[in-house]
Design a protein around this motif. Sequence first.
Motif, short mmCIF file in Angstrom:
data_model
loop_
_atom_site.label_atom_id
_atom_site.label_comp_id
_atom_site.label_asym_id
_atom_site.label_seq_id
_atom_site.Cartn_x
_atom_site.Cartn_y
_atom_site.Cartn_z
N VAL A 77 20.97 -7.86 87.53
CA VAL A 77 20.85 -8.97 88.77
C VAL A 77 22.75 -8.67 88.92
O VAL A 77 23.47 -8.51 88.01
CB VAL A 77 20.86 -10.36 88.05
N LEU A 78 23.60 -8.05 90.11
CA LEU A 78 24.43 -8.11 90.77
C LEU A 78 24.85 -8.55 91.04
O LEU A 78 24.51 -9.84 91.97
CB LEU A 78 24.32 -6.33 91.39
N PHE A 79 26.15 -9.79 90.21
CA PHE A 79 27.41 -10.51 91.14
C PHE A 79 28.56 -9.95 91.72
O PHE A 79 28.80 -8.65 90.67
CB PHE A 79 27.84 -11.21 90.04
N PRO A 80 28.35 -9.37 93.17
CA PRO A 80 29.46 -8.13 93.14
C PRO A 80 30.69 -8.95 93.78
O PRO A 80 31.42 -8.04 94.53
CB PRO A 80 28.52 -8.18 94.55
N LEU B 283 15.04 -15.93 91.64
CA LEU B 283 14.85 -15.02 91.46
C LEU B 283 14.20 -14.51 90.77
O LEU B 283 13.71 -13.26 90.48
CB LEU B 283 16.89 -15.61 90.94
N ALA B 284 14.11 -15.59 89.92
CA ALA B 284 12.40 -14.57 89.53
C ALA B 284 11.30 -14.30 89.74
O ALA B 284 10.74 -13.62 89.30
CB ALA B 284 11.99 -15.85 88.40
N THR B 285 11.00 -14.83 91.03
CA THR B 285 10.29 -14.15 91.70
C THR B 285 11.22 -12.57 92.08
O THR B 285 9.75 -11.71 92.20
CB THR B 285 10.14 -15.41 93.39
N VAL B 286 11.85 -12.51 92.50
CA VAL B 286 12.33 -11.03 92.92
C VAL B 286 12.15 -10.34 91.51
O VAL B 286 11.85 -9.24 91.55
CB VAL B 286 13.43 -11.91 93.44
N LEU B 287 12.58 -10.87 90.27
CA LEU B 287 12.92 -9.66 89.61
C LEU B 287 11.06 -9.40 88.77
O LEU B 287 11.04 -8.35 88.42
CB LEU B 287 13.21 -10.47 88.44
N THR B 288 10.22 -10.56 89.12
CA THR B 288 9.19 -10.31 88.30
C THR B 288 8.23 -9.74 89.84
O THR B 288 7.46 -8.49 89.39
CB THR B 288 7.60 -11.51 88.32
#
Length: 307
Positions: A161-164, A269-274
């Motif tokens: 996960v990128l914190f930019p 975030l969980a949805t995107v990562l899975t």
Amino acid sequence: MNVLNLTSKSNSPPFELQIRALEERGIDCTTVSVPGMVTAESGRSVLDYVRFYPTVLTESLGSYDLVHANYGLTAPFALAQPRLPVVLSLWGTDLDGELGWVSKRCAPYCDATIVMSEQMERELGQDCHVIPHGVDFDIFEPMSQSNAIDRLGWDPDAKHVLFPYKKERTVKNYPRAARIVDAVRDDVSGPVHLQTAREVPHAEMPIYMNAADCLLLTSDREGSPNVVKEALACNLPVISVDVGDVRERLEGVTPSSVCQTDAELRRALATVLTSETRSNGREQAEKINMGWMAPRIHDVYRDVVDH
């Protein structure tokens, strides 16, 4: 056309891109920057801005067609020169930050005002030209995620996960991002790493955005964050709080989400990562291409000079 640019952020990548795109259209751009140094602890002093005005006044006597004040704190000095029409560009924090009153006082006296989003136009309360900062699609483009991970030395078996931003930038709210990622580790199998863009040269940001699985934005406030546009150009999914023009930029982009609460951020975030898929951001982001931005700024210049 000859344009005198005033800025307090001459090393800003969006500003540098704007100047390059305008010069490619045959516009001669001269830039005068506020003197002094900006550090992580403080901005420029009042004395720096006092020293800025004589330089602006002297330079404005040259053969220019207009002054373009880039960022709200340069607007008073653009208006204080006596002979040239003034275009003002507001970037976001110069409107909703603690010194936003300077921009609001100056904008009605400028010949044209450019803002980054429709929300900024509503906040300013006057007619504006909505022209977001552009992104160079030749630099920010999709590439192999595995190759990008290899180049950065990241764990290929983890989610990233990128914190930019730098952790120290208080307004970007790194503690909230860390809290969300810590919570989502209970929802996703395998390790999840929160990566920051500390001391990353802008030219290397496409590698980070292609290596990451998601961009997480938790800022307390934003205007029109370029990191979101750059992520879209790289097809990187974005999970963000509802700040600035992020909702407008993410319209039609999947998978991505705009959230209000920590619980919503965690679920999104969980949805995107899975899901393990990239977004369709690039095809939805044509209005952030630098090739779209420059002609519209040029049109504003022509209109101001003609009238």
